[in-house]
Design a protein around this motif. Structure first.
Motif, PDB file in Angstrom:
ATOM      1  N   VAL A   1      29.887  10.971   3.561  1.00 36.24           N
ATOM      2  CA  VAL A   1      28.635  10.947   4.780  1.00 36.24           C
ATOM      3  C   VAL A   1      28.282   9.663   5.221  1.00 36.24           C
ATOM      4  CG1 VAL A   1      26.300  11.684   5.194  1.00 36.24           C
ATOM      5  CG2 VAL A   1      27.922  13.289   3.774  1.00 36.24           C
ATOM      6  N   LEU A   2      28.367   8.661   4.337  1.00 33.57           N
ATOM      7  CA  LEU A   2      27.851   7.532   4.679  1.00 33.57           C
ATOM      8  C   LEU A   2      28.724   6.188   4.710  1.00 33.57           C
ATOM      9  CD1 LEU A   2      24.748   7.850   2.374  1.00 33.57           C
ATOM     10  CD2 LEU A   2      24.632   8.118   4.642  1.00 33.57           C
TER      11      LEU A   2
ATOM     12  N   ALA B   1      22.231  11.468   1.237  1.00 33.67           N
ATOM     13  CA  ALA B   1      23.125  12.118   2.290  1.00 33.67           C
ATOM     14  C   ALA B   1      23.360  14.068   2.036  1.00 33.67           C
ATOM     15  CB  ALA B   1      24.571  11.477   1.791  1.00 33.67           C
TER      16      ALA B   1
ATOM     17  N   GLY C   1      16.761  22.259   4.340  1.00 30.53           N
ATOM     18  CA  GLY C   1      15.746  21.911   3.500  1.00 30.53           C
ATOM     19  C   GLY C   1      16.172  21.249   2.133  1.00 30.53           C
ATOM     20  N   LEU C   2      17.546  21.032   1.915  1.00 25.09           N
ATOM     21  CA  LEU C   2      18.093  20.129   0.867  1.00 25.09           C
ATOM     22  C   LEU C   2      17.779  18.809   0.812  1.00 25.09           C
ATOM     23  CD1 LEU C   2      21.610  21.820   0.617  1.00 25.09           C
ATOM     24  CD2 LEU C   2      19.142  22.726  -0.073  1.00 25.09           C
ATOM     25  N   GLY C   3      17.678  18.148   1.991  1.00 26.18           N
ATOM     26  CA  GLY C   3      17.237  16.745   2.091  1.00 26.18           C
ATOM     27  C   GLY C   3      15.906  16.627   1.724  1.00 26.18           C
ATOM     28  N   ARG C   4      15.049  17.547   1.982  1.00 26.87           N
ATOM     29  CA  ARG C   4      13.618  17.362   1.759  1.00 26.87           C
ATOM     30  C   ARG C   4      13.625  17.732   0.091  1.00 26.87           C
ATOM     31  NH1 ARG C   4       8.799  19.350   4.255  1.00 26.87           N
ATOM     32  NH2 ARG C   4       9.915  20.220   6.059  1.00 26.87           N
TER      33      ARG C   4
ATOM     34  N   HIS D   1      15.101   2.141   4.249  1.00 21.84           N
ATOM     35  CA  HIS D   1      15.842   1.960   5.553  1.00 21.84           C
ATOM     36  C   HIS D   1      16.389   3.070   6.124  1.00 21.84           C
ATOM     37  CE1 HIS D   1      14.852  -2.533   5.078  1.00 21.84           C
ATOM     38  NE2 HIS D   1      15.022  -2.258   3.835  1.00 21.84           N
ATOM     39  N   SER D   2      15.766   3.270   6.955  1.00 24.35           N
ATOM     40  CA  SER D   2      16.415   4.999   7.716  1.00 24.35           C
ATOM     41  C   SER D   2      17.279   4.415   8.846  1.00 24.35           C
ATOM     42  CB  SER D   2      15.305   5.528   8.123  1.00 24.35           C
ATOM     43  OG  SER D   2      15.763   6.827   8.873  1.00 24.35           O
TER      44      SER D   2
ATOM     45  N   ALA E   1      18.902   7.652  13.389  1.00 25.91           N
ATOM     46  CA  ALA E   1      19.049   9.193  13.659  1.00 25.91           C
ATOM     47  C   ALA E   1      18.223  10.088  12.805  1.00 25.91           C
ATOM     48  CB  ALA E   1      20.352   9.836  13.777  1.00 25.91           C
ATOM     49  N   ALA E   2      17.751   9.247  11.544  1.00 29.16           N
ATOM     50  CA  ALA E   2      17.113   9.974  10.399  1.00 29.16           C
ATOM     51  C   ALA E   2      15.718   9.606  10.399  1.00 29.16           C
ATOM     52  CB  ALA E   2      17.735   9.830   9.153  1.00 29.16           C
TER      53      ALA E   2
ATOM     54  N   LYS F   1       8.901  13.490   9.112  1.00 27.65           N
ATOM     55  CA  LYS F   1       8.428  15.182   8.738  1.00 27.65           C
ATOM     56  C   LYS F   1       7.973  14.818   7.155  1.00 27.65           C
ATOM     57  CE  LYS F   1       9.098  18.108  11.948  1.00 27.65           C
ATOM     58  NZ  LYS F   1      10.327  18.902  12.427  1.00 27.65           N
TER      59      LYS F   1
HETATM   60  C1  LIG Z   1      19.078  13.037   7.547  1.00 29.88           C
HETATM   61  C2  LIG Z   1      19.263  14.318   6.404  1.00 29.88           C
HETATM   62  C3  LIG Z   1      19.319  13.409   5.050  1.00 29.88           C
HETATM   63  C4  LIG Z   1      18.525  15.237   6.481  1.00 29.88           C
HETATM   64  O1  LIG Z   1      18.853  16.215   5.524  1.00 29.88           O
HETATM   65  P1  LIG Z   1      18.548  17.840   5.902  1.00 29.88           P
HETATM   66  O2  LIG Z   1      18.831  18.523   4.624  1.00 29.88           O
HETATM   67  O3  LIG Z   1      19.615  18.421   6.970  1.00 29.88           O
HETATM   68  O4  LIG Z   1      16.968  18.021   6.346  1.00 29.88           O
HETATM   69  P2  LIG Z   1      15.949  19.071   6.021  1.00 29.88           P
HETATM   70  O5  LIG Z   1      16.640  20.649   6.228  1.00 29.88           O
HETATM   71  O6  LIG Z   1      15.557  18.853   4.379  1.00 29.88           O
HETATM   72  O7  LIG Z   1      14.863  18.858   6.898  1.00 29.88           O
HETATM   73  C5  LIG Z   1      13.377  18.441   6.677  1.00 29.88           C
HETATM   74  C6  LIG Z   1      12.786  18.597   7.816  1.00 29.88           C
HETATM   75  O8  LIG Z   1      13.253  17.399   8.861  1.00 29.88           O
HETATM   76  C7  LIG Z   1      13.673  17.898   9.991  1.00 29.88           C
HETATM   77  N1  LIG Z   1      14.927  16.919  10.232  1.00 29.88           N
HETATM   78  C8  LIG Z   1      16.198  16.980   9.677  1.00 29.88           C
HETATM   79  N2  LIG Z   1      16.961  16.030  10.119  1.00 29.88           N
HETATM   80  C9  LIG Z   1      16.276  15.328  11.036  1.00 29.88           C
HETATM   81  C10 LIG Z   1      16.490  14.448  12.119  1.00 29.88           C
HETATM   82  N3  LIG Z   1      17.840  13.842  11.995  1.00 29.88           N
HETATM   83  N4  LIG Z   1      15.551  14.080  12.913  1.00 29.88           N
HETATM   84  C11 LIG Z   1      14.427  14.946  12.949  1.00 29.88           C
HETATM   85  N5  LIG Z   1      14.141  15.708  12.178  1.00 29.88           N
HETATM   86  C12 LIG Z   1      14.847  16.230  11.325  1.00 29.88           C
HETATM   87  C13 LIG Z   1      14.062  19.330   9.883  1.00 29.88           C
HETATM   88  O9  LIG Z   1      14.161  20.137  11.128  1.00 29.88           O
HETATM   89  C14 LIG Z   1      12.889  19.676   8.821  1.00 29.88           C
HETATM   90  O10 LIG Z   1      11.642  19.978   9.531  1.00 29.88           O
HETATM   91  P3  LIG Z   1      10.903  21.477   9.435  1.00 29.88           P
HETATM   92  O11 LIG Z   1      10.294  21.361   8.075  1.00 29.88           O
HETATM   93  O12 LIG Z   1      10.018  21.143  10.181  1.00 29.88           O
HETATM   94  O13 LIG Z   1      11.710  22.341   9.398  1.00 29.88           O
HETATM   95  C15 LIG Z   1      20.878  14.646   6.469  1.00 29.88           C
HETATM   96  O14 LIG Z   1      20.971  15.445   7.775  1.00 29.88           O
HETATM   97  C16 LIG Z   1      21.870  13.573   6.581  1.00 29.88           C
HETATM   98  O15 LIG Z   1      22.737  13.448   5.390  1.00 29.88           O
HETATM   99  N6  LIG Z   1      22.340  13.138   7.584  1.00 29.88           N
HETATM  100  C17 LIG Z   1      23.537  12.175   7.603  1.00 29.88           C
HETATM  101  C18 LIG Z   1      23.080  10.644   6.874  1.00 29.88           C
HETATM  102  C19 LIG Z   1      21.940  10.078   6.931  1.00 29.88           C
HETATM  103  O16 LIG Z   1      21.630   9.953   8.094  1.00 29.88           O
HETATM  104  N7  LIG Z   1      21.328   9.870   5.851  1.00 29.88           N
HETATM  105  C20 LIG Z   1      20.190   9.257   6.141  1.00 29.88           C
HETATM  106  C21 LIG Z   1      20.664   7.509   5.786  1.00 29.88           C
HETATM  107  S1  LIG Z   1      18.943   6.632   5.808  1.00 29.88           S
END
Ligand SMILES: CC(C)(COP(=O)(O)OP(=O)(O)OC[C@H]1O[C@@H](n2cnc3c(N)ncnc32)[C@H](O)[C@@H]1OP(=O)(O)O)[C@@H](O)C(=O)NCCC(=O)NCCS
Length: 153
Positions: A26-27, A84, A93-96, A117-118, A121-122, A128
């Protein structure tokens, strides 16, 4: 793909392999970074917390759906790194859950603040979950803007 399993640290060599494989996929791999670039010395430091969410407790080899890491950085602060979620498991909801686990571990360790450090896009994801942008930070691989974010526990 969903999981109802608890978030917990990897336990076996195969689970550690699945943990780092998801990090890499993923990263790092999408930016043509070499294998091994997904690991840092802090991974092996005492106090570092690793969070793994498996698809299934019995699958061989294990399949990771979500991972994250918490590194104590001193002065009551911890940093979340290497979050990730597998693309096919995103938005469920897994990231949460992973962040909640790492925050609970941070509280248990007596930490008062979490920073990270986000990727640009995250940022909305972390907002949230109660994080606030402090300032723009680094540009990863020359192309991915990052923002320093912070939350008081
Ligand atoms: C970013 C990431 C960790 C989010 O994990 P996820 O499991 O998809 O997120 P969740 O389902 O737990 O989302 C929790 C809340 O955040 C929101 N959300 C998730 N990703 C979002 C995003 N990129 N932008 C805005 N809101 C987002 C969801 O809609 C949810 O909101 P809700 O409670 O109102 O429904 C995941 O998509 C990912 O791994 N992305 C690619 C790698 C990355 O960017 N990692 C972070 C590096 S800093």
């Amino acid at each position: 793909m969903t999981s109802t399993l608890p978030v917990r640290p990897p336990r076996t060599p195969a689970e550690w392999a699945a943990y780092y494989a998801l990090r890499y996929a993923v990263l790092r791999q999408p930016w043509q970074q070499p294998p091994g670039s997904e690991r840092v010395p802090a991974d092996d430091e005492p106090g570092t917390v690793h969070a793994l969410l498996l698809a299934d407790e019995t699958a061989e080899p294990p399949v990771a759906l979500a991972v994250g890491m918490l590194q104590p950085t001193g002065n009551g602060q911890g940093q979340i790194r290497f979050m990730a979620v597998a693309p096919e498991a995103a938005g469920q909801g897994l990231g949460r859950e992973v962040v909640a686990y790492l925050e609970a571990q941070a509280r248990a360790a007596g930490l008062a603040e979490v920073v990270l450090h986000s990727r640009e896009a995250a940022v909305g994801f972390y907002e949230k979950l109660g994080y606030a942008v402090v300032e723009p930070s680094h540009l990863l691989f020359g192309v991915i803007p990052h923002f320093l974010m912070q939350k008081q526990l």
